[in-house]
Design an enzyme around this catalytic site. Structure first.
Site, PDB file in Angstrom:
ATOM      1  N   GLY A 151      10.382  11.482   3.353  1.00  0.00           N
ATOM      2  CA  GLY A 151       9.928  10.911   2.127  1.00  0.00           C
ATOM      3  C   GLY A 151       9.013  11.946   1.590  1.00  0.00           C
ATOM      4  N   LEU A 185       8.563  13.127  -1.049  1.00  0.00           N
ATOM      5  CA  LEU A 185       8.364  13.466  -2.771  1.00  0.00           C
ATOM      6  C   LEU A 185       7.654  11.648  -3.301  1.00  0.00           C
ATOM      7  CD1 LEU A 185      11.823  15.395  -3.438  1.00  0.00           C
ATOM      8  CD2 LEU A 185       9.398  16.096  -3.739  1.00  0.00           C
ATOM      9  N   GLY A 186       7.502  10.843  -1.944  1.00  0.00           N
ATOM     10  CA  GLY A 186       6.742   9.634  -2.023  1.00  0.00           C
ATOM     11  C   GLY A 186       5.444   9.588  -3.227  1.00  0.00           C
ATOM     12  N   GLN A 187       4.464   8.647  -2.643  1.00  0.00           N
ATOM     13  CA  GLN A 187       3.099   8.994  -2.849  1.00  0.00           C
ATOM     14  C   GLN A 187       1.905   9.291  -2.735  1.00  0.00           C
ATOM     15  OE1 GLN A 187       1.211   4.682  -2.568  1.00  0.00           O
ATOM     16  NE2 GLN A 187       0.072   5.696  -5.060  1.00  0.00           N
ATOM     17  N   ASP A 240      12.688  14.679   1.736  1.00  0.00           N
ATOM     18  CA  ASP A 240      13.337  13.734   1.466  1.00  0.00           C
ATOM     19  C   ASP A 240      14.706  13.730   0.572  1.00  0.00           C
ATOM     20  OD1 ASP A 240      10.769  11.919  -0.784  1.00  0.00           O
ATOM     21  OD2 ASP A 240      13.218  11.558  -1.583  1.00  0.00           O
ATOM     22  N   ILE A 241      15.349  12.294   0.147  1.00  0.00           N
ATOM     23  CA  ILE A 241      16.473  11.764  -0.241  1.00  0.00           C
ATOM     24  C   ILE A 241      16.735  12.348  -1.069  1.00  0.00           C
ATOM     25  CG2 ILE A 241      16.268   9.609  -0.886  1.00  0.00           C
ATOM     26  CD1 ILE A 241      18.686   8.576   0.503  1.00  0.00           C
ATOM     27  N   TYR A 275       9.004  -6.952   3.738  1.00  0.00           N
ATOM     28  CA  TYR A 275       8.604  -5.435   3.432  1.00  0.00           C
ATOM     29  C   TYR A 275       7.696  -6.347   4.810  1.00  0.00           C
ATOM     30  CZ  TYR A 275       4.904  -2.325   2.281  1.00  0.00           C
ATOM     31  OH  TYR A 275       4.055  -0.847   2.220  1.00  0.00           O
ATOM     32  N   LYS A 292       7.571  -3.859   8.521  1.00  0.00           N
ATOM     33  CA  LYS A 292       6.379  -3.663   8.862  1.00  0.00           C
ATOM     34  C   LYS A 292       6.145  -4.394   9.945  1.00  0.00           C
ATOM     35  CE  LYS A 292       5.773  -0.367   6.030  1.00  0.00           C
ATOM     36  NZ  LYS A 292       5.647   1.185   5.946  1.00  0.00           N
TER      37      LYS A 292
END
Ligand code: AKB
Length: 315
Positions: free
Chosen positions: A8, A10-12, A34-35, A142, A146
């Site tokens: 991940g 390229l995520g936040q 990243d995907i 979510y 978690k």
């Protein structure tokens, strides 16, 4: 941490963490995955980057072996609002990806980090000074992923000795990368809109308190937790962390000190408001402070000054 693989990237969180890790540990020691593969990102163009779908266990294993990885930072996941809209995909991606990442960490004896969230709590959790160990009965998909993820981290630590480390992140506020479909995203949008239009219509209602943190503190704490001596860490599921507990009007008041004609209005989204109301107001972060020295630097005032300064520079 000597050779780190991040999912991940390229995520936040990933897009800032990757650059920081390359700076601290050397670009040749950080494998960003990243995907997606957008070419206009420094994460892709300025270091090692590999395409990886985290539900593909064989490819994940190949990358760990090819790059002789010793630390796995697993960030790929759907955020709360998107997960509510696509619950089956959220389960498959959040749990499938995490299980693959824990398995590869077990097989190759890797130090492991993945973020949990304030979303791992639910409406029956104590809302204020939420304890480190308390009721966790989330009512969102979510949150279900978690809290299940926290239990899996505990299990892999106790059963197989995997060095699992995690925090329950609050809403993360950053000028560099936009979040993708979270409940706390209003606290990022408000700064962009304040500069562009001097007004913002919040999808979260007045008086709704949630924990938040500025991204530089989040990046620093990940490195601090990963560098902490293993024997000091008593909580292997996830630590409570937070830098401030705020509602939309608190941010608006702070912005008005810099943009006096800024106006806040409300256009509440019932889905995200419902999620926000099921989460705590303010976490107790004592365990993180005592066990590995968690100490955020940015409060609302400092964060607002920096966010507005950085966003102005960007535009
Ligand atoms: C979200 O709102 O989904 C995330 C989080 C608090 O985990 N920012």
């Amino acid at each position: 941490m000597k050779k780190i693989l991040i999912t991940g990237a390229l995520g936040q969180i990933g897009s800032e963490l990757t650059l920081k890790l390359r700076e601290v540990y050397g670009a040749e020691n950080v494998v960003a995955t990243d995907i997606k593969t957008p070419q206009n990102s420094k994460v892709v163009s300025e270091g090692i980057f590999e395409q990886l779908d985290v539900t593909d266990a064989a490819r994940m294993n190949d990358l760990v072996e090819t790059y002789d990885v010793d630390t796995f930072i697993h960030l790929a996941a759907l955020l709360s609002a998107v997960a509510e809209a696509k619950p089956k995909l959220a389960w498959d991606l959040n749990m499938g990806g995490l299980l693959n990442a824990l398995e590869v960490s077990r097989e190759h004896d890797l130090t492991f980090f993945t973020p949990s969230s304030i979303g791992a709590f639910g409406p029956t959790t104590p809302k204020d000074q939420t304890p480190q160990v308390t009721i966790q009965r989330p009512t969102t998909m979510y949150g279900v992923t978690k809290v299940s993820g926290e239990l899996l981290c505990d299990y892999y630590h106790q059963k197989f000795g995997v060095d699992t480390r995690s925090v329950r992140f609050p809403g993360l506020i950053s000028y560099a990368t936009l979040p993708g479909g979270g409940t706390t995203d209003y606290a990022v949008d408000i700064y962009y809109e304040a500069l562009a239009n001097h007004s913002y219509a919040s999808f979260i209602a007045e008086g709704t308190y949630m924990d938040m943190m500025y991204m530089p503190d989040a990046i620093e704490l990940i490195i601090k937790l990963m560098e902490a001596p293993a024997d000091k860490l008593l909580n292997r599921n996830a630590y409570n962390v937070s830098a401030m507990s705020i509602a939309p009007e608190d941010i608006a008041q702070e912005i008005q000190k810099h943009i006096p004609d800024f106006e806040l209005s409300y256009d509440v989204d019932p889905v995200r408001q419902h999620i926000a109301e099921s989460w705590p107001n303010a976490l107790d972060t004592t365990s993180a402070k005592e066990e590995w020295g968690f100490s955020p630097k940015y409060d609302l005032k400092k964060m607002t000054e920096d966010m507005l300064k950085q966003l102005k520079k960007k535009n």
